[in-house]
Design an enzyme around this catalytic site. Structure first.
Site, PDB file in Angstrom:
ATOM      1  N   ASN A 171      27.904 -20.352 -39.465  1.00 45.69           N
ATOM      2  CA  ASN A 171      27.119 -19.701 -40.499  1.00 45.69           C
ATOM      3  C   ASN A 171      26.698 -18.313 -40.057  1.00 45.69           C
ATOM      4  O   ASN A 171      26.874 -17.330 -40.756  1.00 45.69           O
ATOM      5  CB  ASN A 171      25.879 -20.542 -40.727  1.00 45.69           C
ATOM      6  CG  ASN A 171      25.774 -20.941 -42.140  1.00 45.69           C
ATOM      7  OD1 ASN A 171      26.234 -20.233 -43.020  1.00 45.69           O
ATOM      8  ND2 ASN A 171      25.168 -22.085 -42.347  1.00 45.69           N
ATOM      9  N   ARG A 225      15.967 -24.432 -27.353  1.00 45.89           N
ATOM     10  CA  ARG A 225      16.779 -23.245 -27.642  1.00 45.89           C
ATOM     11  C   ARG A 225      15.872 -22.185 -28.272  1.00 45.89           C
ATOM     12  O   ARG A 225      15.148 -22.481 -29.225  1.00 45.89           O
ATOM     13  CB  ARG A 225      17.888 -23.602 -28.625  1.00 45.89           C
ATOM     14  CG  ARG A 225      18.655 -22.385 -29.043  1.00 45.89           C
ATOM     15  CD  ARG A 225      19.484 -22.604 -30.274  1.00 45.89           C
ATOM     16  NE  ARG A 225      20.190 -21.381 -30.606  1.00 45.89           N
ATOM     17  CZ  ARG A 225      20.614 -21.080 -31.817  1.00 45.89           C
ATOM     18  NH1 ARG A 225      20.420 -21.906 -32.813  1.00 45.89           N
ATOM     19  NH2 ARG A 225      21.253 -19.956 -32.036  1.00 45.89           N
ATOM     20  N   GLU A 269      26.149 -26.216 -27.075  1.00 47.81           N
ATOM     21  CA  GLU A 269      24.925 -25.547 -26.613  1.00 47.81           C
ATOM     22  C   GLU A 269      23.901 -26.567 -26.120  1.00 47.81           C
ATOM     23  O   GLU A 269      23.163 -26.309 -25.169  1.00 47.81           O
ATOM     24  CB  GLU A 269      24.329 -24.714 -27.756  1.00 47.81           C
ATOM     25  CG  GLU A 269      25.176 -23.498 -28.080  1.00 47.81           C
ATOM     26  CD  GLU A 269      24.975 -22.979 -29.491  1.00 47.81           C
ATOM     27  OE1 GLU A 269      25.388 -23.675 -30.440  1.00 47.81           O
ATOM     28  OE2 GLU A 269      24.417 -21.886 -29.647  1.00 47.81           O
ATOM     29  N   MET A 278      32.115 -21.399 -45.862  1.00 50.58           N
ATOM     30  CA  MET A 278      33.514 -20.996 -45.794  1.00 50.58           C
ATOM     31  C   MET A 278      34.435 -21.978 -46.529  1.00 50.58           C
ATOM     32  O   MET A 278      35.440 -21.577 -47.110  1.00 50.58           O
ATOM     33  CB  MET A 278      33.939 -20.826 -44.328  1.00 50.58           C
ATOM     34  CG  MET A 278      35.340 -20.319 -44.143  1.00 50.58           C
ATOM     35  SD  MET A 278      35.736 -18.835 -45.100  1.00 50.58           S
ATOM     36  CE  MET A 278      35.421 -17.542 -43.934  1.00 50.58           C
ATOM     37  N   ARG A 279      34.093 -23.263 -46.535  1.00 50.53           N
ATOM     38  CA  ARG A 279      34.962 -24.223 -47.237  1.00 50.53           C
ATOM     39  C   ARG A 279      35.048 -23.897 -48.727  1.00 50.53           C
ATOM     40  O   ARG A 279      36.122 -23.952 -49.331  1.00 50.53           O
ATOM     41  CB  ARG A 279      34.435 -25.652 -47.042  1.00 50.53           C
ATOM     42  CG  ARG A 279      34.740 -26.177 -45.660  1.00 50.53           C
ATOM     43  CD  ARG A 279      33.961 -27.412 -45.348  1.00 50.53           C
ATOM     44  NE  ARG A 279      32.543 -27.087 -45.204  1.00 50.53           N
ATOM     45  CZ  ARG A 279      31.678 -27.820 -44.522  1.00 50.53           C
ATOM     46  NH1 ARG A 279      32.064 -28.934 -43.960  1.00 50.53           N
ATOM     47  NH2 ARG A 279      30.417 -27.453 -44.430  1.00 50.53           N
ATOM     48  N   ASN A 328      37.005 -25.393 -36.883  1.00 54.05           N
ATOM     49  CA  ASN A 328      37.584 -26.217 -37.954  1.00 54.05           C
ATOM     50  C   ASN A 328      38.579 -25.539 -38.864  1.00 54.05           C
ATOM     51  O   ASN A 328      39.344 -26.219 -39.543  1.00 54.05           O
ATOM     52  CB  ASN A 328      36.459 -26.783 -38.826  1.00 54.05           C
ATOM     53  CG  ASN A 328      35.596 -27.740 -38.054  1.00 54.05           C
ATOM     54  OD1 ASN A 328      36.098 -28.709 -37.491  1.00 54.05           O
ATOM     55  ND2 ASN A 328      34.305 -27.461 -37.983  1.00 54.05           N
ATOM     56  N   ASN A 347      16.499 -27.827 -30.870  1.00 52.84           N
ATOM     57  CA  ASN A 347      16.775 -26.578 -31.569  1.00 52.84           C
ATOM     58  C   ASN A 347      15.877 -26.581 -32.802  1.00 52.84           C
ATOM     59  O   ASN A 347      16.190 -27.211 -33.806  1.00 52.84           O
ATOM     60  CB  ASN A 347      18.250 -26.526 -31.957  1.00 52.84           C
ATOM     61  CG  ASN A 347      18.634 -25.197 -32.572  1.00 52.84           C
ATOM     62  OD1 ASN A 347      17.784 -24.362 -32.859  1.00 52.84           O
ATOM     63  ND2 ASN A 347      19.923 -25.014 -32.792  1.00 52.84           N
TER      64      ASN A 347
END
Ligand code: ADP
Length: 398
Positions: free
Chosen positions: A209, A89, A383, A284-285, A335, A8
């Protein structure tokens, strides 16, 4: 012994995972960062240990050479010959690629040409493909597209209601992204539910993300939230998601320097989303921490994020005219029990209900209450494995 590597590659990074195939065993994995910048970093994880090297890595070919030499130096492989396949990818496959493809010069040129649709992703992927072609020209080399799964969308879903000529001249339409992930988790969900995928209506939420939601009917994507590019759809870490398009000319009227494609792209791709609203972080954390501490901007960012997720799930219940299961995956989906709870709590009218005893950190499988009409699941995406399997499929077909 056959080893396959999943790649990737981004503009300055290259994430890799080495598999023993067909056993699908992960032998080693790693990340090369800061390619083309000073002080590049290569991290290799192997046998429970992690090794890190810092050195200048001027380009992708040198990064790939470094990675292969690391594999030899760590005795993971004895020679380059042990690697028999590589899968790359690629985010945008446009209308060219309805499925994965063997790499040749024309394919690489098409990946490069499609950079307009994924400016943050395709150019780096093309560099990674070329680097492997140069160093390991004989191995089976496959490209796997994030958009391929979504090529089953009907025209009513993928067309935008703008003058036909923009579609005819420039192929302006919805392509979606994260397809490899949506397809994989939908297939896994059918296994978890113990039902044939052909009879299932699922809504898969890949929320990391970048984030996208897909309506999957009978195992096929029928609609997805990302659009012409990965900027569309739900709110994300630094991306706005859907907007009133009139905002763009409105801002240009007031700040004429924004009348520059690169600048305006940046505003919505890099300075928006959780970061733009919280003015704190795209992670987000950090947002959850800020909300818990009572910070107004972080709280608003969080609430808007949940609101956009709920709206998309609601839309797709309508698109599918019903739903059997909701799947959460990727960094946040896998998570954050809090995000899952808050999204589903607001959809109880649809027969969705999360069981607090099952919806915990580390949950895997069904997290809805026994009586809930709609099954809610957490399914870790993989993936890299799908890419390795695709390489294996092409190798066996040859
Ligand atoms: P990418 O799209 O870059 O692959 P990931 O799928 O790795 O991203 O997701 C990254 C996101 O997952 C970040 O916003 C991060 O904060 C979030 N995340 C990871 N662990 C947690 C957690 N325990 N709680 C909430 N969010 C989490």
């Amino acid at each position: 012994m056959s080893k396959t590597i999943s790649i990737n590659a981004g503009s300055s990074s290259l994430k890799w995972q080495l598999y023993q195939m067909p056993e699908e065993k992960v032998i080693a994995k790693g990340l090369i960062e800061r390619i083309g910048l000073e002080n590049g970093i290569s991290t290799v994880k192997f046998n429970g240990e992690s090794e890190q090297i810092t050195t200048d890595i001027p380009d992708h070919t040198i990064a790939v050479k470094m990675l292969l030499d690391d594999l030899i130096h760590l005795n993971i492989i004895a020679s380059y010959d042990e690697i028999t396949g590589v899968g790359h990818r690629v985010v945008a496959g446009g209308e060219y690629f309805k499925e994965s493809a063997l790499v040749d010069e024309k394919v690489i040129e098409q990946v490069e040409e499609l950079s307009l649709l994924a400016p943050l992703h395709n150019p780096g992927a093309a560099l990674g493909i070329r680097a492997f072609k140069e160093l390991l020209p004989e191995i089976t080399s496959v490209v796997v597209f994030d958009t391929a799964f979504h090529t089953s969308m009907p025209e009513v879903a993928y067309r935008y209601p703008i003058a036909n000529r923009y579609y005819e001249d420039y192929k302006v339409r919805k392509y979606g992204a994260h397809g490899t992930s949506h397809q994989y988790v939908a297939q896994e969900a059918a296994k978890v539910l113990g039902r044939p995928i052909e009879e299932l209506k699922l809504i898969t939420c890949h929320i990391g993300n970048g984030a996208s939601i897909t309506a999957v009917k009978g195992g096929k994507s029928v609609d997805t939230s990302m659009g012409l590019t990965p900027l569309g759809g739900v709110m994300m870490g630094t991306r706005s998601g859907d907007l009133d398009p009139a905002i763009i000319p409105f801002l240009i009227d007031r700040e004429p320097e924004l009348a520059d494609a690169e600048k305006i792209r940046n505003v919505f791709n890099r300075e928006s989303g959780l970061l733009g609203i919280s003015e704190k972080s795209s992670d987000m954390r950090d947002i959850i921490e800020g909300k818990k501490a009572g910070e107004a901007k972080a709280s608003l960012a969080y609430d808007m994020y949940i609101d956009r997720l709920k709206k998309y799930i609601g839309q797709y219940v309508a698109v599918l005219n019903g739903v059997d299961g909701i799947v959460f995956t990727a960094g946040i989906g896998e998570n954050s029990d809090i995000v899952r709870r808050d999204v589903i709590e607001g959809l109880s009218w649809f027969g969705m209900d999360v069981d607090p005893e099952k919806n915990v950190f580390g949950a895997n499988g069904i997290i809805s209450t026994d009586g809930a009409k709609v099954k809610v699941m957490v399914i870790p995406t993989d993936e890299e494995l799908v890419i390795a399997r695709d390489v294996e499929r092409f190798k066996n077909a040859n």
